[in-house]
Write a protein that holds these residues in place. Structure first.
Motif, PDB file in Angstrom:
ATOM      1  N   ASP A  25       0.626  -1.184  -0.122  1.00 11.30           N
ATOM      2  CA  ASP A  25       0.161  -0.127  -0.390  1.00 11.30           C
ATOM      3  C   ASP A  25       1.024   1.591   0.008  1.00 11.30           C
ATOM      4  OD1 ASP A  25       0.119  -1.128   3.209  1.00 11.30           O
ATOM      5  OD2 ASP A  25      -0.530   0.744   3.209  1.00 11.30           O
ATOM      6  N   VAL A  26       1.998   1.309   0.447  1.00 12.75           N
ATOM      7  CA  VAL A  26       2.975   1.974   0.453  1.00 12.75           C
ATOM      8  C   VAL A  26       4.345   2.130  -0.979  1.00 12.75           C
ATOM      9  CG1 VAL A  26       4.676   3.468   2.035  1.00 12.75           C
ATOM     10  CG2 VAL A  26       2.770   2.686   2.541  1.00 12.75           C
ATOM     11  N   SER A  27       4.207   1.004  -1.184  1.00 15.76           N
ATOM     12  CA  SER A  27       5.667   1.083  -1.822  1.00 15.76           C
ATOM     13  C   SER A  27       4.689  -0.499  -3.160  1.00 15.76           C
ATOM     14  CB  SER A  27       6.804   0.647  -2.330  1.00 15.76           C
ATOM     15  OG  SER A  27       7.603  -0.071  -2.997  1.00 15.76           O
ATOM     16  N   LYS A  28       4.616  -0.035  -4.477  1.00 14.16           N
ATOM     17  CA  LYS A  28       4.261  -0.943  -5.180  1.00 14.16           C
ATOM     18  C   LYS A  28       5.317  -2.113  -5.525  1.00 14.16           C
ATOM     19  CE  LYS A  28       0.146   0.944  -5.021  1.00 14.16           C
ATOM     20  NZ  LYS A  28      -0.748   0.776  -4.169  1.00 14.16           N
ATOM     21  N   LEU A  29       6.256  -1.112  -5.015  1.00 15.93           N
ATOM     22  CA  LEU A  29       7.606  -3.178  -5.643  1.00 15.93           C
ATOM     23  C   LEU A  29       7.502  -3.834  -4.217  1.00 15.93           C
ATOM     24  CD1 LEU A  29      10.411  -0.109  -6.138  1.00 15.93           C
ATOM     25  CD2 LEU A  29       8.836  -1.651  -8.598  1.00 15.93           C
ATOM     26  N   HIS A  30       6.749  -3.530  -3.324  1.00 20.31           N
ATOM     27  CA  HIS A  30       7.124  -5.016  -2.140  1.00 20.31           C
ATOM     28  C   HIS A  30       5.353  -5.795  -2.022  1.00 20.31           C
ATOM     29  CE1 HIS A  30       9.459  -2.292   0.777  1.00 20.31           C
ATOM     30  NE2 HIS A  30      10.376  -2.128  -0.664  1.00 20.31           N
ATOM     31  N   THR A  31       5.744  -6.895  -1.739  1.00 20.91           N
ATOM     32  CA  THR A  31       4.407  -7.809  -1.578  1.00 20.91           C
ATOM     33  C   THR A  31       3.731  -7.982  -0.244  1.00 20.91           C
ATOM     34  OG1 THR A  31       5.751  -8.607  -3.832  1.00 20.91           O
ATOM     35  CG2 THR A  31       3.917 -10.010  -2.671  1.00 20.91           C
ATOM     36  N   ALA A  32       3.193  -7.736  -0.866  1.00 26.33           N
ATOM     37  CA  ALA A  32       2.033  -8.267   1.152  1.00 26.33           C
ATOM     38  C   ALA A  32       1.268  -9.559   0.592  1.00 26.33           C
ATOM     39  CB  ALA A  32       1.165  -7.273   0.928  1.00 26.33           C
ATOM     40  N   LEU A  33       1.830 -10.959   1.876  1.00 22.77           N
ATOM     41  CA  LEU A  33       0.746 -11.966   1.158  1.00 22.77           C
ATOM     42  C   LEU A  33      -0.746 -11.934   2.254  1.00 22.77           C
ATOM     43  CD1 LEU A  33       3.817 -14.487   1.221  1.00 22.77           C
ATOM     44  CD2 LEU A  33       2.177 -13.190  -0.474  1.00 22.77           C
ATOM     45  N   ALA A  34      -1.593 -12.715   2.132  1.00 19.06           N
ATOM     46  CA  ALA A  34      -2.447 -13.136   2.901  1.00 19.06           C
ATOM     47  C   ALA A  34      -3.357 -13.923   2.084  1.00 19.06           C
ATOM     48  CB  ALA A  34      -3.161 -11.017   3.448  1.00 19.06           C
ATOM     49  N   SER A  35      -3.631 -14.596   3.383  1.00 17.31           N
ATOM     50  CA  SER A  35      -4.559 -15.629   3.194  1.00 17.31           C
ATOM     51  C   SER A  35      -5.862 -15.770   4.234  1.00 17.31           C
ATOM     52  CB  SER A  35      -4.433 -17.366   3.373  1.00 17.31           C
ATOM     53  OG  SER A  35      -3.705 -17.018   4.441  1.00 17.31           O
ATOM     54  N   TYR A  36      -7.132 -16.170   3.573  1.00 12.65           N
ATOM     55  CA  TYR A  36      -7.659 -16.595   4.800  1.00 12.65           C
ATOM     56  C   TYR A  36      -9.354 -17.312   4.094  1.00 12.65           C
ATOM     57  CZ  TYR A  36     -11.585 -14.413   1.348  1.00 12.65           C
ATOM     58  OH  TYR A  36     -12.110 -14.514   0.171  1.00 12.65           O
ATOM     59  N   ALA A  37      -9.332 -18.901   5.113  1.00 11.65           N
ATOM     60  CA  ALA A  37     -10.740 -19.949   4.778  1.00 11.65           C
ATOM     61  C   ALA A  37     -12.194 -19.417   3.978  1.00 11.65           C
ATOM     62  CB  ALA A  37     -10.734 -20.212   5.727  1.00 11.65           C
ATOM     63  N   GLY A  38     -12.411 -19.915   3.535  1.00 17.55           N
ATOM     64  CA  GLY A  38     -13.685 -19.648   2.478  1.00 17.55           C
ATOM     65  C   GLY A  38     -14.628 -19.330   3.655  1.00 17.55           C
ATOM     66  N   ILE A  39     -15.532 -19.283   3.191  1.00 17.38           N
ATOM     67  CA  ILE A  39     -16.665 -19.196   4.380  1.00 17.38           C
ATOM     68  C   ILE A  39     -18.451 -19.990   3.920  1.00 17.38           C
ATOM     69  CG2 ILE A  39     -18.264 -17.159   5.683  1.00 17.38           C
ATOM     70  CD1 ILE A  39     -16.122 -15.464   5.559  1.00 17.38           C
ATOM     71  N   GLY A  40     -18.877 -20.505   4.862  1.00 16.60           N
ATOM     72  CA  GLY A  40     -20.089 -20.581   4.449  1.00 16.60           C
ATOM     73  C   GLY A  40     -20.317 -22.234   5.215  1.00 16.60           C
ATOM     74  N   GLY A  41     -21.644 -22.914   5.590  1.00 19.19           N
ATOM     75  CA  GLY A  41     -21.871 -23.687   6.501  1.00 19.19           C
ATOM     76  C   GLY A  41     -22.878 -22.734   7.612  1.00 19.19           C
ATOM     77  N   ASP A  64     -20.468 -20.482   9.072  1.00 20.52           N
ATOM     78  CA  ASP A  64     -19.728 -19.414   9.576  1.00 20.52           C
ATOM     79  C   ASP A  64     -20.678 -18.252   8.395  1.00 20.52           C
ATOM     80  OD1 ASP A  64     -17.670 -20.513  10.265  1.00 20.52           O
ATOM     81  OD2 ASP A  64     -16.633 -20.810   8.425  1.00 20.52           O
ATOM     82  N   PHE A  65     -22.033 -18.297   8.234  1.00 19.86           N
ATOM     83  CA  PHE A  65     -23.248 -17.727   7.772  1.00 19.86           C
ATOM     84  C   PHE A  65     -23.840 -17.358   8.654  1.00 19.86           C
ATOM     85  CE2 PHE A  65     -23.991 -18.601   2.847  1.00 19.86           C
ATOM     86  CZ  PHE A  65     -23.018 -17.485   2.554  1.00 19.86           C
ATOM     87  N   GLY A  66     -23.967 -17.878   9.857  1.00 24.14           N
ATOM     88  CA  GLY A  66     -24.342 -17.943  10.849  1.00 24.14           C
ATOM     89  C   GLY A  66     -26.142 -18.633  11.023  1.00 24.14           C
ATOM     90  N   GLY A  67     -26.814 -18.327  12.747  1.00 24.01           N
ATOM     91  CA  GLY A  67     -28.012 -18.505  12.461  1.00 24.01           C
ATOM     92  C   GLY A  67     -29.127 -17.083  12.266  1.00 24.01           C
ATOM     93  N   ARG A  68     -29.891 -17.255  11.362  1.00 29.25           N
ATOM     94  CA  ARG A  68     -30.986 -16.616  10.928  1.00 29.25           C
ATOM     95  C   ARG A  68     -32.126 -16.228  11.590  1.00 29.25           C
ATOM     96  NH1 ARG A  68     -31.306 -13.070   6.190  1.00 29.25           N
ATOM     97  NH2 ARG A  68     -33.316 -12.122   5.621  1.00 29.25           N
ATOM     98  N   ASP A  69     -32.419 -14.894  11.728  1.00 25.86           N
ATOM     99  CA  ASP A  69     -33.127 -14.946  12.490  1.00 25.86           C
ATOM    100  C   ASP A  69     -34.767 -14.098  11.259  1.00 25.86           C
ATOM    101  OD1 ASP A  69     -35.181 -12.779  14.335  1.00 25.86           O
ATOM    102  OD2 ASP A  69     -33.479 -11.725  14.894  1.00 25.86           O
ATOM    103  N   HIS A  70     -35.691 -15.149  12.232  1.00 25.48           N
ATOM    104  CA  HIS A  70     -36.737 -15.263  11.301  1.00 25.48           C
ATOM    105  C   HIS A  70     -38.086 -14.592  11.716  1.00 25.48           C
ATOM    106  CE1 HIS A  70     -35.388 -18.286   9.112  1.00 25.48           C
ATOM    107  NE2 HIS A  70     -34.483 -18.722   9.748  1.00 25.48           N
ATOM    108  N   VAL A  71     -37.227 -14.052  12.951  1.00 29.67           N
ATOM    109  CA  VAL A  71     -37.937 -13.241  13.314  1.00 29.67           C
ATOM    110  C   VAL A  71     -37.952 -11.742  13.194  1.00 29.67           C
ATOM    111  CG1 VAL A  71     -39.345 -11.820  15.700  1.00 29.67           C
ATOM    112  CG2 VAL A  71     -38.682 -13.884  15.607  1.00 29.67           C
TER     113      VAL A  71
END
Length: 638
Positions: A160-176, A178-185
């Motif tokens: 975000d400061v120098s485009k010559l540098h590289t920043a790595l990141a990862s995350y787990a996909g979201i499903g099941g 992780d979508f949470g409980g639905r408030d049906h009220v």
């Protein structure tokens, strides 16, 4: 059915097309699968201007336990978000369709370009049929589901400061769940964002918010300053098309230097990835679904949290890393009395932070450096607990507006947490330097199951016995190598024997055995794993094979045999954890716990076969207290 897995952040960071993304898909079942990937661009408008997916495609055959990579060349330019669906590889005749030896997945995949690409209505037809089990293009989707999948997104972004540098990141996909409980009220879904800041130490936060529902979503974003127990205040309201993702910059509604938490209400289920970036580094973690309860007391209808959260810590202060744990109170009415305990690699407690109050819907930070002043290496794990209130019928902090005055000690509030690790330039050799941050990573901690209150089936797992790790690399893949930490977070004395099964795209490659004592952590470096060659790219399943952690009642009787594994995989560019490589060289993702099911109910993962990863002698606590002497294997038969 196998839940779709949503990917809210691919090529974009804070609205800028700055990242190369890869999608790693792992098959958690006992039969082969194919993965269907749909990708959206930056258009977020709802119908009638809904744009539909800008990319669609299917994987090759994914062996049980194995993985498939959708690489940078497989994702179209401007990929903002995606979703992965699991398709069966059974013959068409097996589900009652004509087609000879053709596969169910191939029939669906052949029509994607004509029926789904750039077509919002076509995608909705596919999504609704998949989620309801209805017919799609003449195919009964209730019989076309493949086994469950675990997905990881691995991103390499320009600094975000120098485009010559590289920043790595990862995350787990979201499903099941992780979508949470639905408030049906109120017909809403809600989510918590634990770590949010604007300008704190030069870091910014951006949310990638994806609509995972079948309809246009109306989304509200609220913010709450850290340590201030007053009602949250609104930040932004926006609409979002099905499948699309929108970036929300917190700078729009908070002052410079602000730090706190946020939460979202939505008319549709959401998947939310949180990017924290600055100093040419990037950290990504997933928002937690909110708790769902309809009464002031009693258990919640749904919670993704627990009174305790746990997780391994990868790097220690001896290599210059500073660790902070950000804790989120999921209760909207009850303050949480929270303590963080840090353990060394052998499971021995180092020290604990003094308990502190966390506001309803609020967050608080605990730092390793505040309790760990020992010389030498420090790497281990953390356990964060929501404690019983110290005095009954008293409220040291005011409850949220509308809460009735307490008449007894409230139940412990459920919490979630995110681990944040930072390394500063020039650090290492036994202390934290004061230089600029050069590497950073973050990942979600795991909710620990509550202690059993009554006798259970002693041969059944009482916690996470299976953990999926979708992405592991030995060396040579763009200079990336993986480290894996496996923690046994059970508090009862004893040990867990585990097998780490290593897979490539063709199937099982190798098995290594671990014995992990209560509270201890085992570390594996794929660079030194003999059967993983220099160009290895694959996945792993961590499977408990036997465990001896007897939980006792007040009379000393065994009521359960507990097991609890957690894993974190770190992807690293370059050499040692102390080496600088011209940017942020680290990304981390927590392993995905999953459960076995009965094969008679369409199992996705079954206990099959056996391995040598078991103790030489059986535990001696008494009959019925040992864990099953079985391991998860991808295939068994004659």
């Amino acid at each position: 059915m196998a839940d779709p897995v949503h990917l809210p952040a691919l090529a974009f960071r804070a609205g800028e097309d700055a990242c190369d993304g890869e999608v790693e898909v792992q098959n958690l079942g006992t039969e082969p699968a194919k993965a269907l990937l749909t990708v959206w661009g930056t258009t977020t408008a709802c119908a009638p201007r809904c744009a539909g997916p800008v990319g669609v495609g299917c994987s090759g055959l994914i062996a049980p336990g194995g993985m498939w990579r959708f690489g940078r060349d497989d994702l179209p330019s401007g990929s903002a978000s995606g979703a992965v669906y699991s398709l069966s590889t059974r013959p068409l005749t097996a589900i009652g369709l004509a087609g000879g030896r053709g596969l169910v997945a191939d029939r669906i995949c052949r029509g994607l370009n004509a029926n789904v690409l750039y077509r919002c209505d076509g995608y909705l037809s596919l999504k609704r049929a998949y989620e309801t089990g209805g017919a799609y293009q003449g195919i009964p989707m209730a019989r076309a589901y493949g086994p469950p999948l675990a997905v990881e997104v691995f991103r390499s972004c320009a600094g975000d400061v120098s485009k010559l540098h590289t920043a790595l990141a990862s995350y787990a996909g979201i499903g099941g769940r992780d979508f949470g409980g639905r408030d049906h009220v109120f017909d809403i879904s809600s989510y918590h964002v634990t770590l949010v800041n604007h300008g704190r130490d030069g870091f910014e936060t951006a949310l990638a918010v994806q609509n995972g529902g079948p309809n246009c979503a109306s989304v509200e974003l609220w913010v709450q300053e850290r340590g201030v127990c007053r009602p949250s205040r609104p930040c932004k309201v926006f609409n979002l098309a099905q499948g699309a993702s929108q970036t929300v910059d917190l700078a729009e509604c908070v002052a410079d230097g602000w730090e706190g938490a946020a939460w979202l209400n939505s008319s549709e289920p959401l998947a939310v990835a949180v990017d924290v970036f600055g100093h040419d580094t990037l950290m990504t973690y997933a928002a937690a679904p909110a708790e769902l309860r309809y009464s002031w007391d009693g258990p919640p209808e749904f919670t993704a949290g627990s009174p305790a959260v746990v997780g391994p810590l990868i790097f220690g202060r001896d290599r210059g890393w500073d660790t902070r744990i950000h804790v989120q109170n999921l209760s909207s009415v009850t303050p949480a009395w929270v303590r963080a305990t840090f353990l060394d690699p052998d499971g021995a407690p180092i020290d604990a932070t003094p308990p502190e109050w966390v506001c309803p819907f609020g967050s608080r930070t605990f730092r390793v450096a505040a309790v760990d002043r020992r010389p030498g290496p420090w790497v281990g794990s953390v356990r964060v607990e929501s404690l019983p209130w110290p005095t009954p019928a008293s409220t040291p902090m005011p409850p949220a507006p509308g809460a009735p005055p307490p008449t007894a000690t409230p139940a412990r509030a459920n919490i979630t947490a995110v681990a944040e690790l930072m390394r500063r330039r020039g650090a290492g050799g036994g202390g934290l330097a004061v230089g600029e941050v050069e590497s950073a990573l973050a990942y979600n901690l795991l909710a620990a199951p509550p202690a059993p209150e009554r006798r259970t089936g002693l041969g059944e797992p009482q916690g996470a016995a299976l953990v999926a790790v979708p992405h592991l690399v030995a060396t040579g893949d763009a200079g990336v190598a993986s480290r894996l930490a496996v923690a046994n977070h059970v508090r009862e004395p004893g040990a867990t024997h585990a097998a780490v099964l290593l897979f490539d795209v063709n199937g099982l490659v190798d098995v290594t055995c671990l014995r992990i004592a209560s509270g201890a952590v085992a570390y594996l470096d794929l660079g030194g794993w003999g059967h993983a060659g220099p160009a290895f790219v694959g996945s792993a399943v961590v499977s408990a094979t036997a465990w001896d952690h007897a939980a006792l009642d007040a009379h000393g009787r065994t009521i359960a045999n507990r097991v609890g594994l957690a894993a974190v995989a770190v992807q690293q560019v370059g050499g040692d954890a102390g080496a600088a490589v011209g940017g942020d060289a680290f990304g981390a993702t927590a392993g995905v716990p999953f459960r076995r099911e009965s094969p008679a109910t369409g199992s996705a993962a079954a206990w099959l076969g056996s391995t040598d990863c078991r103790p030489a002698t059986r535990p001696t606590r008494g009959p019925g207290t040992e864990g099953p002497w079985r391991a998860w294997l991808p295939w068994a038969g004659g």
